[in-house]
Design a protein around this motif. Structure first.
Motif, PDB file in Angstrom:
ATOM      1  N   MET A   1      21.408  48.229 -10.147  1.00 13.73           N
ATOM      2  CA  MET A   1      22.733  47.752  -9.809  1.00 13.73           C
ATOM      3  C   MET A   1      23.757  48.672 -10.503  1.00 13.73           C
ATOM      4  N   PRO A   2      24.717  49.174  -9.769  1.00 11.40           N
ATOM      5  CA  PRO A   2      25.713  50.083 -10.357  1.00 11.40           C
ATOM      6  C   PRO A   2      26.565  49.387 -11.435  1.00 11.40           C
ATOM      7  N   ARG A   3      27.022  50.190 -12.374  1.00 11.68           N
ATOM      8  CA  ARG A   3      27.834  49.686 -13.490  1.00 11.68           C
ATOM      9  C   ARG A   3      29.077  48.949 -12.998  1.00 11.68           C
ATOM     10  N   GLN A   4      29.776  49.522 -12.031  1.00  9.62           N
ATOM     11  CA  GLN A   4      31.015  48.921 -11.542  1.00  9.62           C
ATOM     12  C   GLN A   4      30.753  47.564 -10.892  1.00  9.62           C
ATOM     13  N   LEU A   5      29.620  47.409 -10.228  1.00 12.86           N
ATOM     14  CA  LEU A   5      29.289  46.126  -9.605  1.00 12.86           C
ATOM     15  C   LEU A   5      29.021  45.074 -10.674  1.00 12.86           C
ATOM     16  N   LYS A   6      28.335  45.463 -11.743  1.00 19.06           N
ATOM     17  CA  LYS A   6      28.094  44.545 -12.855  1.00 19.06           C
ATOM     18  C   LYS A   6      29.415  44.102 -13.484  1.00 19.06           C
ATOM     19  N   LEU A   7      30.325  45.052 -13.671  1.00 29.20           N
ATOM     20  CA  LEU A   7      31.640  44.722 -14.226  1.00 29.20           C
ATOM     21  C   LEU A   7      32.412  43.801 -13.283  1.00 29.20           C
TER      22      LEU A   7
ATOM     23  N   ILE B   1      31.213  41.595 -11.125  1.00 26.99           N
ATOM     24  CA  ILE B   1      30.658  40.243 -11.206  1.00 26.99           C
ATOM     25  C   ILE B   1      31.077  39.565 -12.503  1.00 26.99           C
ATOM     26  N   GLY B   2      31.003  40.285 -13.608  1.00 24.37           N
ATOM     27  CA  GLY B   2      31.425  39.724 -14.898  1.00 24.37           C
ATOM     28  C   GLY B   2      32.896  39.361 -14.919  1.00 24.37           C
ATOM     29  N   GLY B   3      33.728  40.208 -14.330  1.00 23.24           N
ATOM     30  CA  GLY B   3      35.156  39.929 -14.279  1.00 23.24           C
ATOM     31  C   GLY B   3      35.491  38.713 -13.442  1.00 23.24           C
ATOM     32  N   VAL B   4      34.814  38.567 -12.313  1.00 28.11           N
ATOM     33  CA  VAL B   4      35.053  37.409 -11.449  1.00 28.11           C
ATOM     34  C   VAL B   4      34.615  36.120 -12.157  1.00 28.11           C
ATOM     35  N   VAL B   5      33.475  36.177 -12.827  1.00 23.28           N
ATOM     36  CA  VAL B   5      33.006  34.995 -13.563  1.00 23.28           C
ATOM     37  C   VAL B   5      34.002  34.625 -14.654  1.00 23.28           C
ATOM     38  N   CYS B   6      34.462  35.624 -15.409  1.00 14.54           N
ATOM     39  CA  CYS B   6      35.433  35.353 -16.490  1.00 14.54           C
ATOM     40  C   CYS B   6      36.743  34.788 -15.943  1.00 14.54           C
ATOM     41  N   ALA B   7      37.176  35.257 -14.796  1.00 20.00           N
ATOM     42  CA  ALA B   7      38.453  34.818 -14.249  1.00 20.00           C
ATOM     43  C   ALA B   7      38.384  33.450 -13.575  1.00 20.00           C
ATOM     44  N   VAL B   8      37.216  33.062 -13.063  1.00 19.52           N
ATOM     45  CA  VAL B   8      37.117  31.839 -12.274  1.00 19.52           C
ATOM     46  C   VAL B   8      36.474  30.677 -13.036  1.00 19.52           C
ATOM     47  N   LEU B   9      35.516  30.947 -13.887  1.00 22.61           N
ATOM     48  CA  LEU B   9      34.773  29.886 -14.563  1.00 22.61           C
ATOM     49  C   LEU B   9      35.650  28.877 -15.303  1.00 22.61           C
ATOM     50  N   PRO B  10      36.685  29.280 -16.029  1.00 22.81           N
ATOM     51  CA  PRO B  10      37.488  28.287 -16.756  1.00 22.81           C
ATOM     52  C   PRO B  10      38.241  27.296 -15.870  1.00 22.81           C
TER      53      PRO B  10
ATOM     54  N   TRP C   1      40.291  46.636 -17.173  1.00 19.13           N
ATOM     55  CA  TRP C   1      40.687  47.916 -17.802  1.00 19.13           C
ATOM     56  C   TRP C   1      39.492  48.878 -17.820  1.00 19.13           C
ATOM     57  N   SER C   2      38.337  48.364 -18.170  1.00 20.58           N
ATOM     58  CA  SER C   2      37.139  49.187 -18.218  1.00 20.58           C
ATOM     59  C   SER C   2      36.784  49.716 -16.827  1.00 20.58           C
ATOM     60  N   MET C   3      36.931  48.883 -15.809  1.00 19.60           N
ATOM     61  CA  MET C   3      36.639  49.322 -14.447  1.00 19.60           C
ATOM     62  C   MET C   3      37.591  50.413 -13.987  1.00 19.60           C
ATOM     63  N   ALA C   4      38.852  50.278 -14.354  1.00 24.24           N
ATOM     64  CA  ALA C   4      39.864  51.203 -13.851  1.00 24.24           C
ATOM     65  C   ALA C   4      39.940  52.506 -14.641  1.00 24.24           C
ATOM     66  N   MET C   5      39.597  52.470 -15.923  1.00 26.85           N
ATOM     67  CA  MET C   5      39.859  53.635 -16.761  1.00 26.85           C
ATOM     68  C   MET C   5      38.630  54.334 -17.340  1.00 26.85           C
TER      69      MET C   5
ATOM     70  N   PRO D   1      38.518  54.477  -4.979  1.00 26.55           N
ATOM     71  CA  PRO D   1      39.672  53.578  -4.923  1.00 26.55           C
ATOM     72  C   PRO D   1      39.305  52.101  -4.797  1.00 26.55           C
ATOM     73  N   LYS D   2      38.174  51.798  -4.176  1.00 27.01           N
ATOM     74  CA  LYS D   2      37.788  50.385  -4.022  1.00 27.01           C
ATOM     75  C   LYS D   2      37.575  49.730  -5.382  1.00 27.01           C
ATOM     76  N   TRP D   3      37.090  50.480  -6.369  1.00 30.20           N
ATOM     77  CA  TRP D   3      36.875  49.912  -7.700  1.00 30.20           C
ATOM     78  C   TRP D   3      38.193  49.719  -8.432  1.00 30.20           C
ATOM     79  N   ARG D   4      39.134  50.585  -8.189  1.00 27.91           N
ATOM     80  CA  ARG D   4      40.457  50.408  -8.804  1.00 27.91           C
ATOM     81  C   ARG D   4      41.171  49.199  -8.218  1.00 27.91           C
ATOM     82  N   ILE D   5      41.042  49.004  -6.923  1.00 23.01           N
ATOM     83  CA  ILE D   5      41.641  47.824  -6.291  1.00 23.01           C
ATOM     84  C   ILE D   5      40.991  46.554  -6.833  1.00 23.01           C
ATOM     85  N   ALA D   6      39.665  46.573  -6.954  1.00 24.54           N
ATOM     86  CA  ALA D   6      38.956  45.423  -7.521  1.00 24.54           C
ATOM     87  C   ALA D   6      39.397  45.172  -8.958  1.00 24.54           C
TER      88      ALA D   6
END
Length: 96
Positions: free
Chosen positions: A1-7, A9-18, A57-61, A71-76
């Protein structure tokens, strides 16, 4: 699984779970049968929202391969960062 995809999924979980899991403090004051104060602080939401912003930030930079610069990863990353910011504001009780 690519690094950006892992990030992603982790970002979506962090943003939605609470939104579904509350770990924090809540206070309601009722005077004469009417609720006058209703405050909530979701500590998990604040921490997870800040985590989502950090992941964005990690995904974009930070890139490991040329494919990570697509660009799709920057948009995500922007979407995850905004979702994390909204989560922090919501968890602090500043948003309805």
């Amino acid at each position: 699984m690519p690094r950006q995809l892992k990030l992603l999924i982790g970002g979506v979980v962090c943003a939605v779970l609470p939104y579904f899991l509350f770990i924090g403090a809540s206070q309601t004051v009722t005077v004469n049968g009417r609720v006058t104060v209703d405050q909530q602080l979701n500590v998990l939401g604040v921490i997870a929202g800040l985590g989502a912003i950090a992941i964005a930030w990690s995904m974009a930079m930070k890139w490991e391969t040329e494919a990570d610069k697509a660009p799709k990863w920057r948009i995500a990353a922007v979407v995850i960062g905004l979702a994390g910011a909204v989560q922090v504001v919501y968890s602090l009780g500043l948003l309805g």
